[in-house]
Design an enzyme around this catalytic site. Structure first.
Site, mmCIF file in Angstrom:
data_model
loop_
_atom_site.group_PDB
_atom_site.id
_atom_site.type_symbol
_atom_site.label_atom_id
_atom_site.label_comp_id
_atom_site.label_asym_id
_atom_site.label_seq_id
_atom_site.Cartn_x
_atom_site.Cartn_y
_atom_site.Cartn_z
ATOM 1 N N HIS A 18 10.294 10.573 -3.253
ATOM 2 C CA HIS A 18 9.467 9.727 -2.747
ATOM 3 C C HIS A 18 10.154 8.785 -1.630
ATOM 4 O O HIS A 18 9.568 8.535 -0.703
ATOM 5 C CB HIS A 18 8.877 8.590 -3.801
ATOM 6 C CG HIS A 18 8.125 9.245 -4.941
ATOM 7 N ND1 HIS A 18 8.400 8.931 -6.211
ATOM 8 C CD2 HIS A 18 7.135 9.862 -4.697
ATOM 9 C CE1 HIS A 18 7.407 9.569 -7.007
ATOM 10 N NE2 HIS A 18 6.545 9.951 -6.090
ATOM 11 N N LYS A 42 -2.468 5.338 -18.864
ATOM 12 C CA LYS A 42 -2.737 4.164 -19.690
ATOM 13 C C LYS A 42 -1.432 3.703 -20.124
ATOM 14 O O LYS A 42 -1.364 2.350 -20.540
ATOM 15 C CB LYS A 42 -3.283 4.787 -21.047
ATOM 16 C CG LYS A 42 -5.051 5.111 -20.618
ATOM 17 C CD LYS A 42 -5.961 4.835 -21.923
ATOM 18 C CE LYS A 42 -7.349 5.120 -21.292
ATOM 19 N NZ LYS A 42 -7.717 6.401 -20.794
ATOM 20 N N ARG A 91 5.341 19.260 -1.907
ATOM 21 C CA ARG A 91 6.692 19.827 -2.502
ATOM 22 C C ARG A 91 6.516 21.370 -2.557
ATOM 23 O O ARG A 91 7.400 21.967 -2.117
ATOM 24 C CB ARG A 91 6.988 19.348 -3.852
ATOM 25 C CG ARG A 91 7.043 17.920 -3.824
ATOM 26 C CD ARG A 91 7.339 17.381 -5.313
ATOM 27 N NE ARG A 91 5.951 17.746 -5.723
ATOM 28 C CZ ARG A 91 5.731 16.727 -7.029
ATOM 29 N NH1 ARG A 91 6.489 16.411 -7.766
ATOM 30 N NH2 ARG A 91 4.342 17.192 -7.369
ATOM 31 N N SER A 129 7.910 12.635 -11.079
ATOM 32 C CA SER A 129 8.518 11.496 -11.854
ATOM 33 C C SER A 129 8.195 12.041 -13.237
ATOM 34 O O SER A 129 9.126 11.559 -14.148
ATOM 35 C CB SER A 129 7.368 10.480 -11.634
ATOM 36 O OG SER A 129 7.471 9.847 -10.339
#
Ligand code: PNS
Length: 169
Positions: A18, A42, A91, A129
């Site tokens: 990022h 969530k 990517r 991530s």
């Protein structure tokens, strides 16, 4: 008129992939807004406040990088922020299908906003991530793949979790 780009995402957490895209975007556009989606997951690992703090700290010396949060439709947010471009990182070919769908849907929703795909440096092309969280939680090294601040906070979170688990045992 200055060209303003929005770089949207969950950033849970921010990775060096990022960071690479944002740095490239900051060279290409007059301003780039790192826009963190509220309630993307969530149960995110990093709170919204932490994610904002991390991105602000990493880009504190970049005058044309702003960090913001958003919810609702991305194209509405882009319009509100008077931006013209959505930046997304690509990517690998595997990213392409869903990104293509999103870009075309956004184009249908607002034909005046362009999606620009940017490639990170090759050494970051396998980072996500999700993988960072998985590898770190299983004791793997993520040094060099995330900003130092993310690594420190991951370590703190893991230590806290181990402490809680030892308290329960
Ligand atoms: O980091 P991510 O999870 O790949 O980011 C996905 C994101 C935030 C770009 C996408 O979920 C999004 O734009 N959400 C906002 C709601 C929206 O506009 N959905 C329609 C997109 S076609």
């Amino acid at each position: 008129m200055p060209t303003v780009a929005v770089y949207p995402g969950s950033f849970d957490p921010l990775t060096n992939g990022h960071v690479d895209i944002i740095t490239r975007g900051a060279r290409l556009f007059d301003r780039i807004i790192v826009s963190i989606l509220i309630n993307a997951e969530k149960s995110p690992l990093f709170t919204m406040t932490e994610r904002v703090e991390i991105a602000q700290s990493v880009f504190r010396d970049h005058a044309n990088v702003e960090v913001d949060t958003f919810d609702g439709l991305l194209v509405d947010y882009v319009e509100r922020r008077k931006a013209q471009v959505i930046v997304r990182g690509l990517r690998a070919v595997s990213d392409f299908e869903s990104e293509f769908q999103m870009a075309l849907m956004n184009q249908r929703l607002n034909g005046t906003i362009e999606t620009v795909f940017m490639m990170p440096a090759e050494r970051y092309t396998y980072i996500s991530s999700r993988l960072i969280k998985e590898v770190f939680s299983l004791g793997g090294r993520v040094h060099g793949l995330v900003p130092d601040m993310v690594e420190d906070r991951l370590r703190q979170k893991l230590a806290r979790r181990r402490h809680q688990e030892s308290g329960l045992a």
